[in-house]
Design a protein around this motif. Sequence first.
Motif, PDB file in Angstrom:
ATOM      1  N   VAL A 141      10.269 -26.058  -1.861  1.00 56.67           N
ATOM      2  CA  VAL A 141       8.945 -26.383  -2.392  1.00 56.67           C
ATOM      3  C   VAL A 141       8.043 -26.753  -1.224  1.00 56.67           C
ATOM      4  N   PRO A 142       6.881 -26.108  -1.079  1.00 57.03           N
ATOM      5  CA  PRO A 142       5.956 -26.482   0.002  1.00 57.03           C
ATOM      6  C   PRO A 142       5.514 -27.933  -0.143  1.00 57.03           C
ATOM      7  N   THR A 143       5.293 -28.588   0.963  1.00 51.08           N
ATOM      8  CA  THR A 143       4.903 -29.992   0.958  1.00 51.08           C
ATOM      9  C   THR A 143       3.651 -30.180   1.804  1.00 51.08           C
ATOM     10  N   ASP A 181      -0.688 -35.321  -2.642  1.00 49.60           N
ATOM     11  CA  ASP A 181      -0.113 -34.318  -1.748  1.00 49.60           C
ATOM     12  C   ASP A 181       0.560 -33.206  -2.548  1.00 49.60           C
ATOM     13  N   ARG A 182       1.302 -33.574  -3.567  1.00 50.20           N
ATOM     14  CA  ARG A 182       1.954 -32.561  -4.405  1.00 50.20           C
ATOM     15  C   ARG A 182       0.917 -31.743  -5.170  1.00 50.20           C
ATOM     16  N   ALA A 183      -0.105 -32.414  -5.679  1.00 48.34           N
ATOM     17  CA  ALA A 183      -1.133 -31.706  -6.440  1.00 48.34           C
ATOM     18  C   ALA A 183      -1.930 -30.754  -5.560  1.00 48.34           C
ATOM     19  N   THR A 238       1.330 -33.676   3.666  1.00 53.27           N
ATOM     20  CA  THR A 238       1.296 -35.111   3.990  1.00 53.27           C
ATOM     21  C   THR A 238      -0.116 -35.569   4.327  1.00 53.27           C
ATOM     22  N   VAL A 239      -1.109 -34.833   3.915  1.00 53.93           N
ATOM     23  CA  VAL A 239      -2.486 -35.153   4.285  1.00 53.93           C
ATOM     24  C   VAL A 239      -2.897 -36.496   3.697  1.00 53.93           C
ATOM     25  N   HIS A 240      -2.702 -36.675   2.419  1.00 55.16           N
ATOM     26  CA  HIS A 240      -3.150 -37.898   1.767  1.00 55.16           C
ATOM     27  C   HIS A 240      -2.286 -39.094   2.174  1.00 55.16           C
ATOM     28  N   ARG A 241      -1.003 -38.864   2.409  1.00 54.34           N
ATOM     29  CA  ARG A 241      -0.160 -39.970   2.867  1.00 54.34           C
ATOM     30  C   ARG A 241      -0.555 -40.424   4.264  1.00 54.34           C
ATOM     31  N   ASN A 242      -0.861 -39.460   5.136  1.00 51.81           N
ATOM     32  CA  ASN A 242      -1.288 -39.835   6.479  1.00 51.81           C
ATOM     33  C   ASN A 242      -2.624 -40.580   6.443  1.00 51.81           C
ATOM     34  N   VAL A 291      -0.857 -29.160  -2.943  1.00 49.81           N
ATOM     35  CA  VAL A 291      -0.025 -27.975  -2.702  1.00 49.81           C
ATOM     36  C   VAL A 291      -0.058 -27.049  -3.914  1.00 49.81           C
ATOM     37  N   ALA A 292       0.006 -27.641  -5.124  1.00 51.83           N
ATOM     38  CA  ALA A 292      -0.043 -26.818  -6.338  1.00 51.83           C
ATOM     39  C   ALA A 292      -1.364 -26.077  -6.448  1.00 51.83           C
ATOM     40  N   GLN A 293      -2.454 -26.730  -6.084  1.00 51.34           N
ATOM     41  CA  GLN A 293      -3.743 -26.061  -6.133  1.00 51.34           C
ATOM     42  C   GLN A 293      -3.840 -24.963  -5.083  1.00 51.34           C
ATOM     43  N   THR A 294      -3.313 -25.208  -3.900  1.00 53.81           N
ATOM     44  CA  THR A 294      -3.392 -24.215  -2.829  1.00 53.81           C
ATOM     45  C   THR A 294      -2.551 -22.985  -3.141  1.00 53.81           C
ATOM     46  N   GLN A 295      -1.361 -23.199  -3.683  1.00 52.67           N
ATOM     47  CA  GLN A 295      -0.459 -22.089  -3.976  1.00 52.67           C
ATOM     48  C   GLN A 295      -0.950 -21.243  -5.149  1.00 52.67           C
TER      49      GLN A 295
END
Length: 440
Positions: free
Chosen positions: A188-190, A263-265, A192-196, A267-271
Amino acid sequence: MSRRIDIELTSQVADGSWTWRAAGARQPKGVLDAALVPTGQAVGAVMRAEVEIGLEGIEVLSLGPAKPVRSPDQVEGRIEIKGTPKRAPDVAVILAPGGGKRRRRDEGDDGEENLNRPPRSGPGGRAGSGRPGAGRERAPREGGGDRGPREGAGAGRGAGPGGAGPRRPSTRRPGDEGRPSRGERPTVPTSTVHRNALMATLRPEQIPVAEQLLRGGLPAVRQAIEAQNQAARVAGKPGASNDALLAMAEELLPGVKLADWKDRASVAQTQGKEYRLRELRAVVAASRTVILDDDGRAMAKALQESLAERTTALRDEWLARITNALNDGRVLQAVEASIRPPEPGARCPADLAVRLAASAGEAMTAELTPEDWLKLLDAVVASPVRRTVKPTGIPNDEVAQQAARHASGSVPALAKLLGLRIPPPPPRRTTERRVSATGG
């Protein structure tokens, strides 16, 4: 019938008789007459005895000297070989034969090619094995699905892994696009933008606590505190305050969960449609477990609309397959398609279900071959319309008649054709489903 064994004299009784036992063992044992023992024998002497075994025990018939044990140097005909002895290996390795279904896996736990693993060598290996295709890298198949055989490695042995035969046809359901084959862990792509971004706003003493929250929530923080205090006790230093650290963790938890979900959301939007449908459902479900801000609510709404659009498209495609199969007269394919809905909650419309049941009943005639009738029966029993299907007839075949009796609980109309009472329906089959963590 007599036989010879070696016995040991263990003691001499007052009446002159001797007790004995098998040489080097506790059993068998017994008593023998003193007249059979040669003169000069003492306790512990080993002798060759001729015995007879009966129902009442072992009777010693005669005694003689034991057969002398000769050393290897006393063996007649021994040929002595002079020379430098070769040292044998310290470890003996015995390779177990491999089964026909055994497969090689040059992948890591995450399903990606392990590029750091050195190539193997030797018989059956990769490099230096001397066979065609050895040492070549396997190219992954398109779509991330089942892996095909290595280039040049399966020539003349069939299409299956290890030359075991042709590969089984794919039975992937609608909505499984991008899903890896069984036994592989999905990648699953991940992000870390929002966590960073969250870490950049924290104070230095808050960063280690936030990292533990990202690893495993409050339980991970408690475990880290316990490990730190235990190490401090061993070193003779005072431990940290549990209450203060837990209070800090509870204060940071909502923001950490929100950043992780974003971060998960993202990735879902980008994919987009390339994102696995199961993962998209998990992200949408996790949005209900976090405290969303304005940006998070907008992301959750967009993902919910995308999920509804994709599930609706898959459901329409599923119903279209059933309808087209019925229009073309392919009743078996229509019934089999109804067994595999795109999601567990999908149901056939009432009009389509009535049409499907009527078509299946009309197709199950007595003039149909037993093989085709049994195939259609198996599909009907597993279909959602099995209770409303009314077969026209049953072939005059013992196997088909017996199968109809067994299936009459699922298809009640079969009992009427057989002249039997309608049995109670079989218990509902429940399948255990793995509940994947939704995160957050």
